[in-house]
Write a protein that holds these residues in place. Structure first.
Motif, short mmCIF file in Angstrom:
data_model
loop_
_atom_site.label_atom_id
_atom_site.label_comp_id
_atom_site.label_asym_id
_atom_site.label_seq_id
_atom_site.Cartn_x
_atom_site.Cartn_y
_atom_site.Cartn_z
N ARG A 10 0.90 -0.94 0.06
CA ARG A 10 -0.13 0.02 -0.08
C ARG A 10 0.82 1.39 -0.08
NH1 ARG A 10 -5.14 0.74 0.99
NH2 ARG A 10 -5.43 -1.09 1.75
N ASP A 11 0.48 2.18 -0.81
CA ASP A 11 1.17 3.51 -0.88
C ASP A 11 2.49 3.34 -1.74
OD1 ASP A 11 -0.92 5.00 0.12
OD2 ASP A 11 -0.11 4.72 2.29
N ARG A 12 2.99 2.37 -2.38
CA ARG A 12 4.10 2.30 -3.02
C ARG A 12 3.89 2.78 -4.35
NH1 ARG A 12 6.20 -3.89 -2.49
NH2 ARG A 12 6.58 -3.97 -0.18
N ILE A 13 4.94 3.41 -4.80
CA ILE A 13 4.95 4.02 -6.13
C ILE A 13 5.62 3.03 -7.23
CG2 ILE A 13 5.92 5.86 -7.77
CD1 ILE A 13 5.46 7.56 -5.15
N VAL A 14 5.24 2.64 -8.18
CA VAL A 14 5.68 1.83 -9.29
C VAL A 14 6.00 2.58 -10.44
CG1 VAL A 14 5.09 0.05 -10.84
CG2 VAL A 14 3.82 0.16 -8.54
N PRO A 15 7.19 2.50 -10.83
CA PRO A 15 8.04 3.30 -11.89
C PRO A 15 7.28 3.03 -13.10
CG PRO A 15 9.70 1.94 -10.51
CD PRO A 15 8.46 1.53 -10.53
N ASP A 16 7.11 4.15 -14.01
CA ASP A 16 6.39 3.98 -15.22
C ASP A 16 7.34 3.17 -16.25
OD1 ASP A 16 4.59 6.04 -14.22
OD2 ASP A 16 5.56 7.67 -15.03
#
Length: 192
Positions: A10-16
Motif C-alpha cells: 500500500r502507498d508504494r509507487i511503481v516506476p513508469d
C-alpha cells in the motif's frame, strides 16, 4: 502473494514504463496492490489490460506483466494518474486526481507521446474536470498529445468484455498508427 505482502505494498509507487516520442502512453488510474507488490503494471490476474492490448493489435503476442519493458519497442508506455498504490481506486480523493492530472500534464509535455490513453473515463473526468467526457477521442490535448479515454480493464468493470474493450482499443490503435504500421505488423507488399 500473501495478504501481508499485498498490504505492505500500500502507498508504494511503481516506476513508469516510458520513453520519449511514444505513439501511445497508456495511463492507468493508480497501481493496485498486486502491481505495487510485483513492480509490474496491470499485474492482478483479473486485470484484462494485457489480453486486450494484444487482441486490439497493439502487440503481436500477449505480453505478461513481467514483460512490460518490451512496450517502448512497440511505441507504447504506461503511467498512472495517481502514483500511489491502493487496494481500490475509490480510496483516492478528488484532490489526488486533480494533482495527478497536473503531474501527468507535465510528464506528457516532457515525453511527447502522440496519444495519451487514459484507461478509465471516470479518472479522466476527475483529473481534468471534463465531467461529460465519454469513451473515445477527446477534444482536449495534453502537452501536445491527443487524448483518448478507454474503458478501464479492471476485472471489476463488468460493463465491458475483453472483446468489446479490444474493439475500442483497436480504434485507438488505428488512429495512432494510421501513417505507419505498428511494430510487428507485416504490411502487404506493394501496399502503402
Amino acid at each position: 502473494m500473501t495478504p501481508e505482502e499485498l498490504l505492505a505494498a500500500r502507498d508504494r509507487i511503481v516506476p513508469d514504463v516510458t520513453a520519449g516520442g511514444l505513439r501511445v502512453l497508456f495511463c492507468g488510474i493508480n497501481p493496485g496492490l498486486m502491481t505495487a507488490a510485483t513492480g509490474f503494471h496491470f499485474a492482478h490476474p483479473g486485470n484484462r489490460f494485457w489480453p486486450v492490448l494484444h487482441l486490439s493489435g497493439f502487440t503481436p503476442r500477449q505480453l505478461k506483466p513481467s514483460e512490460q519493458s518490451e512496450l517502448p519497442g512497440y511505441g507504447l508506455g504506461i503511467t498512472n494518474v495517481v502514483a500511489r498504490a491502493t487496494a481500490r481506486a475509490d480510496e483516492l480523493s478528488t484532490a489526488e486526481f486533480r494533482e495527478g492530472g497536473q503531474l501527468l500534464t507535465a510528464k506528457v509535455t516532457q515525453l511527447t507521446p502522440q496519444w495519451l490513453a487514459v484507461v478509465g473515463v471516470t479518472a479522466y473526468r476527475t483529473a481534468f474536470g471534463e465531467r461529460r467526457a465519454q469513451i473515445g477521442p477527446q477534444e482536449r490535448r495534453i502537452g501536445g498529445a491527443r487524448v483518448w479515454a478507454l474503458p478501464n480493464p479492471s476485472g471489476l468493470n463488468a460493463h465491458w468484455t475483453v472483446r468489446t474493450m479490444a474493439d475500442e482499443y483497436a480504434l485507438l490503435r488505428t488512429a495512432a498508427f494510421i501513417d505507419s504500421p505498428a511494430p510487428g505488423d507485416n504490411p502487404t507488399p506493394g501496399a502503402g
